[in-house]
Design a protein around this motif. Structure first.
Motif, PDB file in Angstrom:
ATOM      1  N   ILE A 100     -26.550  68.041  19.274  1.00 12.79           N
ATOM      2  CA  ILE A 100     -27.026  67.021  18.327  1.00 12.79           C
ATOM      3  C   ILE A 100     -28.017  67.644  17.342  1.00 12.79           C
ATOM      4  CG2 ILE A 100     -28.438  64.918  18.104  1.00 12.79           C
ATOM      5  CD1 ILE A 100     -27.150  63.931  20.723  1.00 12.79           C
ATOM      6  N   GLU A 101     -28.913  68.486  17.853  1.00 18.51           N
ATOM      7  CA  GLU A 101     -29.916  69.138  16.998  1.00 18.51           C
ATOM      8  C   GLU A 101     -29.263  70.111  16.011  1.00 18.51           C
ATOM      9  OE1 GLU A 101     -33.200  68.737  16.340  1.00 18.51           O
ATOM     10  OE2 GLU A 101     -32.799  66.912  17.481  1.00 18.51           O
ATOM     11  N   LEU A 102     -28.309  70.913  16.513  1.00 21.49           N
ATOM     12  CA  LEU A 102     -27.606  71.868  15.642  1.00 21.49           C
ATOM     13  C   LEU A 102     -26.915  71.146  14.488  1.00 21.49           C
ATOM     14  CD1 LEU A 102     -25.992  74.316  18.240  1.00 21.49           C
ATOM     15  CD2 LEU A 102     -27.695  74.924  16.511  1.00 21.49           C
ATOM     16  N   LEU A 103     -26.259  70.027  14.807  1.00 17.90           N
ATOM     17  CA  LEU A 103     -25.556  69.259  13.772  1.00 17.90           C
ATOM     18  C   LEU A 103     -26.545  68.611  12.802  1.00 17.90           C
ATOM     19  CD1 LEU A 103     -22.763  67.656  15.990  1.00 17.90           C
ATOM     20  CD2 LEU A 103     -22.412  69.313  14.154  1.00 17.90           C
ATOM     21  N   LYS A 104     -27.668  68.149  13.338  1.00 18.63           N
ATOM     22  CA  LYS A 104     -28.695  67.519  12.499  1.00 18.63           C
ATOM     23  C   LYS A 104     -29.213  68.504  11.448  1.00 18.63           C
ATOM     24  CE  LYS A 104     -32.782  64.602  13.045  1.00 18.63           C
ATOM     25  NZ  LYS A 104     -33.788  64.125  14.026  1.00 18.63           N
ATOM     26  N   GLU A 105     -29.388  69.761  11.873  1.00 24.31           N
ATOM     27  CA  GLU A 105     -29.864  70.810  10.951  1.00 24.31           C
ATOM     28  C   GLU A 105     -28.885  71.026   9.794  1.00 24.31           C
ATOM     29  OE1 GLU A 105     -30.509  74.297  13.317  1.00 24.31           O
ATOM     30  OE2 GLU A 105     -32.015  73.294  14.577  1.00 24.31           O
ATOM     31  N   GLU A 106     -27.587  70.677  10.036  1.00 28.54           N
ATOM     32  CA  GLU A 106     -26.568  70.869   8.995  1.00 28.54           C
ATOM     33  C   GLU A 106     -26.206  69.549   8.297  1.00 28.54           C
ATOM     34  OE1 GLU A 106     -23.606  74.015   9.507  1.00 28.54           O
ATOM     35  OE2 GLU A 106     -24.011  73.892  11.659  1.00 28.54           O
ATOM     36  N   GLY A 107     -27.062  68.541   8.492  1.00 32.59           N
ATOM     37  CA  GLY A 107     -26.881  67.278   7.768  1.00 32.59           C
ATOM     38  C   GLY A 107     -25.862  66.333   8.386  1.00 32.59           C
ATOM     39  N   ILE A 108     -25.526  66.552   9.655  1.00 31.98           N
ATOM     40  CA  ILE A 108     -24.537  65.688  10.329  1.00 31.98           C
ATOM     41  C   ILE A 108     -25.254  64.755  11.291  1.00 31.98           C
ATOM     42  CG2 ILE A 108     -22.484  65.644  11.818  1.00 31.98           C
ATOM     43  CD1 ILE A 108     -21.874  67.044   9.216  1.00 31.98           C
ATOM     44  N   ASP A 109     -25.001  63.447  11.158  1.00 37.89           N
ATOM     45  CA  ASP A 109     -25.566  62.461  12.094  1.00 37.89           C
ATOM     46  C   ASP A 109     -24.610  62.272  13.259  1.00 37.89           C
ATOM     47  OD1 ASP A 109     -27.653  62.132  10.407  1.00 37.89           O
ATOM     48  OD2 ASP A 109     -26.999  60.214   9.572  1.00 37.89           O
ATOM     49  N   ALA A 110     -25.084  62.539  14.476  1.00 37.72           N
ATOM     50  CA  ALA A 110     -24.244  62.388  15.669  1.00 37.72           C
ATOM     51  C   ALA A 110     -25.025  61.685  16.767  1.00 37.72           C
ATOM     52  CB  ALA A 110     -23.772  63.756  16.153  1.00 37.72           C
ATOM     53  N   ILE A 111     -24.329  60.828  17.517  1.00 38.84           N
ATOM     54  CA  ILE A 111     -24.951  60.164  18.673  1.00 38.84           C
ATOM     55  C   ILE A 111     -24.074  60.411  19.901  1.00 38.84           C
ATOM     56  CG2 ILE A 111     -26.083  58.360  17.322  1.00 38.84           C
ATOM     57  CD1 ILE A 111     -23.756  56.473  18.197  1.00 38.84           C
ATOM     58  N   ARG A 112     -24.617  60.180  21.068  1.00 37.28           N
ATOM     59  CA  ARG A 112     -23.848  60.339  22.310  1.00 37.28           C
ATOM     60  C   ARG A 112     -22.635  59.408  22.314  1.00 37.28           C
ATOM     61  NH1 ARG A 112     -25.627  62.353  27.121  1.00 37.28           N
ATOM     62  NH2 ARG A 112     -27.579  63.534  27.075  1.00 37.28           N
ATOM     63  N   GLY A 113     -21.550  59.867  22.928  1.00 38.05           N
ATOM     64  CA  GLY A 113     -20.356  59.036  23.053  1.00 38.05           C
ATOM     65  C   GLY A 113     -20.576  57.879  24.015  1.00 38.05           C
ATOM     66  N   HIS A 114     -19.690  56.900  23.955  1.00 45.00           N
ATOM     67  CA  HIS A 114     -19.790  55.719  24.821  1.00 45.00           C
ATOM     68  C   HIS A 114     -19.008  55.882  26.113  1.00 45.00           C
ATOM     69  CE1 HIS A 114     -21.612  53.905  21.417  1.00 45.00           C
ATOM     70  NE2 HIS A 114     -20.494  53.714  20.730  1.00 45.00           N
ATOM     71  N   LEU A 115     -18.085  56.838  26.129  1.00 41.38           N
ATOM     72  CA  LEU A 115     -17.089  56.877  27.210  1.00 41.38           C
ATOM     73  C   LEU A 115     -17.138  58.165  28.018  1.00 41.38           C
ATOM     74  CD1 LEU A 115     -14.703  55.277  28.362  1.00 41.38           C
ATOM     75  CD2 LEU A 115     -13.243  56.302  26.640  1.00 41.38           C
ATOM     76  N   SER A 116     -17.355  59.293  27.351  1.00 41.83           N
ATOM     77  CA  SER A 116     -17.320  60.591  28.018  1.00 41.83           C
ATOM     78  C   SER A 116     -18.686  61.265  27.958  1.00 41.83           C
ATOM     79  CB  SER A 116     -16.280  61.493  27.353  1.00 41.83           C
ATOM     80  OG  SER A 116     -16.424  62.828  27.799  1.00 41.83           O
ATOM     81  N   ASN A 117     -19.055  61.926  29.041  1.00 44.56           N
ATOM     82  CA  ASN A 117     -20.337  62.652  29.100  1.00 44.56           C
ATOM     83  C   ASN A 117     -20.371  63.846  28.150  1.00 44.56           C
ATOM     84  OD1 ASN A 117     -21.087  60.912  31.136  1.00 44.56           O
ATOM     85  ND2 ASN A 117     -20.423  62.265  32.775  1.00 44.56           N
ATOM     86  N   ASP A 118     -19.215  64.287  27.687  1.00 47.05           N
ATOM     87  CA  ASP A 118     -19.136  65.478  26.840  1.00 47.05           C
ATOM     88  C   ASP A 118     -19.008  65.128  25.358  1.00 47.05           C
ATOM     89  OD1 ASP A 118     -18.932  67.224  29.166  1.00 47.05           O
ATOM     90  OD2 ASP A 118     -16.929  66.385  29.397  1.00 47.05           O
ATOM     91  N   ALA A 119     -19.083  63.838  25.030  1.00 45.97           N
ATOM     92  CA  ALA A 119     -18.704  63.397  23.679  1.00 45.97           C
ATOM     93  C   ALA A 119     -19.895  63.108  22.782  1.00 45.97           C
ATOM     94  CB  ALA A 119     -17.841  62.139  23.777  1.00 45.97           C
TER      95      ALA A 119
END
Length: 449
Positions: free
Chosen positions: A196-215
């Motif tokens: 999540i942090e790596l993507l944030k540094e590149e301007g991408i907003d990401a949140i944890r998935g609702h269904l899978s622990n890896d998503a």
């Protein structure tokens, strides 16, 4: 040579889909590469193409009263031009109606004669001026549902028979919504938080998935352009598809077979589950598809995945009996769970296709069963929600393989909150598209006694 406008490109793509039954997602990708479009236009092109295919029968229902000679008498390109224009007028609000009409008329003049452009102009102006017809005009419940949600009647009847009217309606309505973009975090390279942090540094907003622990669910930005993607920290995969590797749950050092593996999402996930310690033999019928598996493994820097071009039905000719600790058959299927991603599926598939694919599913299952060690786990999964390909196939398998039993511990390996919406059977799981806003999916786990 004058560059084509977005709507001219959309018309060309839609005609190819209609005439050649080309896959919309593949054709769109090829077109975007060839047309050298401005990135800002790619989103609109995608929306027009997918939306017009997705809502085809609803658009025809709206058009019908305005075409005196009937839509069947129109040339293909005229019918498709009217469809894509009405799609924009009804479902998109960023382009004014008058601009849509003007461009449609311009295209009609270039492609046809004065009479056709006049007809296109008249039809679209009338659509602008008048209220669209109500679905209440259709008295039969199933026919109305088919037109309102733009699904073929045979499919609506099948879904209603298998799931009941209310559930079938939710499935069809959800199939009209755009799919969310989800990625799987490669746990051999990063934790969810680090990704999540790596993507944030590149301007991408990401949140944890609702269904899978890896998503992770991508809320803003194009992940394929990030270093996180290029460096193999993440890969694109639907959340429901991520549950398959969890269901098989291989351990370090195991010898695992993935029978229908391309493009490699599940094979690489299995390797990640094993911390890249062991062996995942990933089969696919075609060399070019095996190349996709190998390319993905290389990007994710996984050494344990071994792609092989092989018909899974002939696997016993290449492997000894009881070679593998675990086997995954993510079977070829009708794909009725992924209509949101591939809307043309609902127009190109038929009951005959479902019956034909069942034969292949049975042949693959029969061929690979002897390759599993006693005590080994066997997972059968599909991206369809049709019960003849899912529950009935498992029932057939158990009747013909008495040394197998359902693995009732399946739900212990999957996130507990899934049971709030998804349907757990004995050793199986069905996820419908509206449960978690994911692909529809079926998973069953069995143990060889």
């Amino acid at each position: 040579m004058k560059q084509k406008t977005i709507r001219e490109v959309a018309l060309d793509v839609l005609l190819q889909i209609e005439k050649n039954q080309a896959y919309s997602n593949l054709l769109l990708n090829q077109t975007v590469k060839k047309a050298n479009l401005d990135p800002r236009d790619v989103g609109l092109l995608t929306e027009i193409v997918y939306g017009t295919v997705q809502r085809r029968d609803t658009l025809d229902y709206y058009l019908e009263p305005f075409i005196k000679r009937g839509k069947k008498k129109l040339d293909d390109w005229v019918r498709v031009l009217l469809r894509l224009s009405i799609y924009q007028m009804v479902y998109l609000d960023r382009v004014p109606d008058r601009a849509i009409v003007h461009e449609a008329v311009t295209i009609a003049k270039q492609r046809g004669h004065q009479g056709i452009s006049g007809m296109v102009n008249g039809v679209l102006r009338n659509v602008r001026r008048q209220e669209l017809r109500s679905f209440d005009e259709v008295k039969d419940d199933l026919t109305r549902l088919a037109i309102e949600t733009s699904h073929p009647l045979w499919l609506v009847k099948r879904l209603v028979k298998q799931y009941g009217y209310d559930e079938a309606k939710q499935i069809c309505m959800t199939n009209l919504e755009p799919p969310q973009v989800t990625v799987r975090v490669n746990r051999t390279k990063a934790t969810i938080e680090e990704a999540i942090e790596l993507l944030k540094e590149e301007g991408i907003d990401a949140i944890r998935g609702h269904l899978s622990n890896d998503a992770l669910i991508i809320q803003k930005g194009n992940v394929t352009h990030t270093n996180a993607f290029q460096d193999g920290v993440i890969t694109i995969q639907d959340e429901s598809s991520m549950l398959v590797a969890r269901a098989l749950s291989p351990k370090e050092g195991m010898n695992v077979l993935d029978c229908c593996a391309a493009p490699g999402g599940k094979s690489t996930h299995l390797a990640e589950q094993m911390n890249d310690q062991g062996r995942v033999v990933a089969l696919d019928l075609h060399d070019h598809k095996v190349n996709l598996i190998n390319q993905l493994s290389k990007r994710l820097e996984l050494k344990s995945v071994e792609g092989r071009a092989m018909d899974a039905r002939l696997a016993s000719q290449s492997f000894e009996k009881a070679t593998f600790d675990a086997i995954l058959v993510d079977a070829p299927c009708s794909g009725l769970g992924v209509i949101r991603r591939k809307p043309d599926i609902k127009w190109t598939k038929s009951v005959k296709d479902i019956e034909g694919i069942q034969k292949i599913q049975k042949e693959i299952l029969t061929a690979v069963v002897p390759l599993l060690k006693t005590g080994g786990r066997f997972v059968y999964s599909t991206c369809t929600i049709d019960r003849t390909e899912n529950e009935e196939m498992v029932q057939w398998f158990l009747e013909n393989n008495k040394d197998f039993e359902l693995d009732v511990s399946l739900n212990e390996r999957l996130p507990q909150h899934i049971s709030e919406k998804a349907v757990f059977g004995e050793g199986s799981l069905t996820i419908l598209p509206h449960h978690f806003n994911t692909d529809g999916f079926f998973i069953t786990a069995l143990i060889k006694r």
